[in-house]
Design a protein around this motif. Sequence first.
Motif, PDB file in Angstrom:
ATOM      1  N   SER A  38       0.454  -1.200  -0.136  1.00  0.00           N
ATOM      2  CA  SER A  38      -0.557  -0.179   0.041  1.00  0.00           C
ATOM      3  C   SER A  38       0.990   1.028   0.017  1.00  0.00           C
ATOM      4  O   SER A  38       0.418   2.310  -0.788  1.00  0.00           O
ATOM      5  N   ALA A  39       1.861   1.527   0.627  1.00  0.00           N
ATOM      6  CA  ALA A  39       2.508   2.084   0.906  1.00  0.00           C
ATOM      7  C   ALA A  39       3.734   2.840  -0.361  1.00  0.00           C
ATOM      8  O   ALA A  39       3.518   4.003  -0.821  1.00  0.00           O
ATOM      9  N   HIS A  40       4.300   0.836  -0.648  1.00  0.00           N
ATOM     10  CA  HIS A  40       5.516   1.760  -2.220  1.00  0.00           C
ATOM     11  C   HIS A  40       4.680   1.912  -3.868  1.00  0.00           C
ATOM     12  O   HIS A  40       4.658   2.329  -3.845  1.00  0.00           O
ATOM     13  N   ASP A  41       3.642   0.923  -3.047  1.00  0.00           N
ATOM     14  CA  ASP A  41       2.970   0.817  -4.708  1.00  0.00           C
ATOM     15  C   ASP A  41       2.186   1.170  -5.029  1.00  0.00           C
ATOM     16  O   ASP A  41       1.721   1.824  -6.532  1.00  0.00           O
ATOM     17  N   GLU A  53      10.569   8.653   6.232  1.00  0.00           N
ATOM     18  CA  GLU A  53       9.247   8.188   7.386  1.00  0.00           C
ATOM     19  C   GLU A  53       8.370   8.631   7.117  1.00  0.00           C
ATOM     20  O   GLU A  53       7.533   7.915   7.389  1.00  0.00           O
ATOM     21  N   LYS A  54       7.695   8.577   6.327  1.00  0.00           N
ATOM     22  CA  LYS A  54       6.024   9.527   5.634  1.00  0.00           C
ATOM     23  C   LYS A  54       5.458   8.310   5.052  1.00  0.00           C
ATOM     24  O   LYS A  54       4.444   6.985   5.576  1.00  0.00           O
ATOM     25  N   LEU A  55       6.549   7.157   4.067  1.00  0.00           N
ATOM     26  CA  LEU A  55       5.900   5.918   3.379  1.00  0.00           C
ATOM     27  C   LEU A  55       6.290   4.843   5.017  1.00  0.00           C
ATOM     28  O   LEU A  55       4.911   4.052   4.510  1.00  0.00           O
ATOM     29  N   SER A  59       2.854   3.596   5.338  1.00  0.00           N
ATOM     30  CA  SER A  59       2.999   1.172   5.641  1.00  0.00           C
ATOM     31  C   SER A  59       2.230   0.813   6.917  1.00  0.00           C
ATOM     32  O   SER A  59       1.413   0.468   6.805  1.00  0.00           O
ATOM     33  N   ARG A  60       2.416   1.441   8.247  1.00  0.00           N
ATOM     34  CA  ARG A  60       1.948   1.265   9.640  1.00  0.00           C
ATOM     35  C   ARG A  60       0.402   1.431   9.144  1.00  0.00           C
ATOM     36  O   ARG A  60      -0.355   0.607   9.961  1.00  0.00           O
TER      37      ARG A  60
END
Length: 170
Positions: A38-41, A53-55, A59-60
């Motif tokens: 979800s965070a990276h893609d 830090e934002k990613l 992600s969390r």
Amino acid sequence: VLITEYLPEGIGIVVILAVMSAILSTTDTRLHSAGITSAHDFYQYFRPDASDEKLLRVSRLATVFWGISATAIGMNPPATIIGLYNFRAILLTSAFLIPIYVALYWRGVAGRAVLSSVIAGTIFGVGWQLGGGLFGIPATFVGVGAALVALVGGHFALSTTDRAVPAMSD
């Protein structure tokens, strides 16, 4: 029944704990993977300049979201899982069947046309299913048809202004 009837209590507890550990390990990995994906893609696609830090924060939060969603879905397992399985089949077929095959074999297809095909297939396939499958036409047929129309129409409308999807090497 096997554990409670045929194994001594101590060994039965160890067997049950081993099975639960395997289940939790798999669940942990799946949730972690969903959060990172979800965070990276997704998030990083729309915010390419996002800091690490934002990613990590996204992600969390995504991991918590997917964990709560999985727990909510698991509250009524049989009906929910069968319904989700059917919904997944409609979603994957409508959204990805045409765009993936066309992007693999049609050299020079416009990249935005492929993206518009995924979006159109998803909206029409899922919308048709949620609308109750009007006129007895399966949602998959509507989604795949919409994806095909969006891809071909999008290619001819966008081919002069868009980069082509790279074809697989021969």
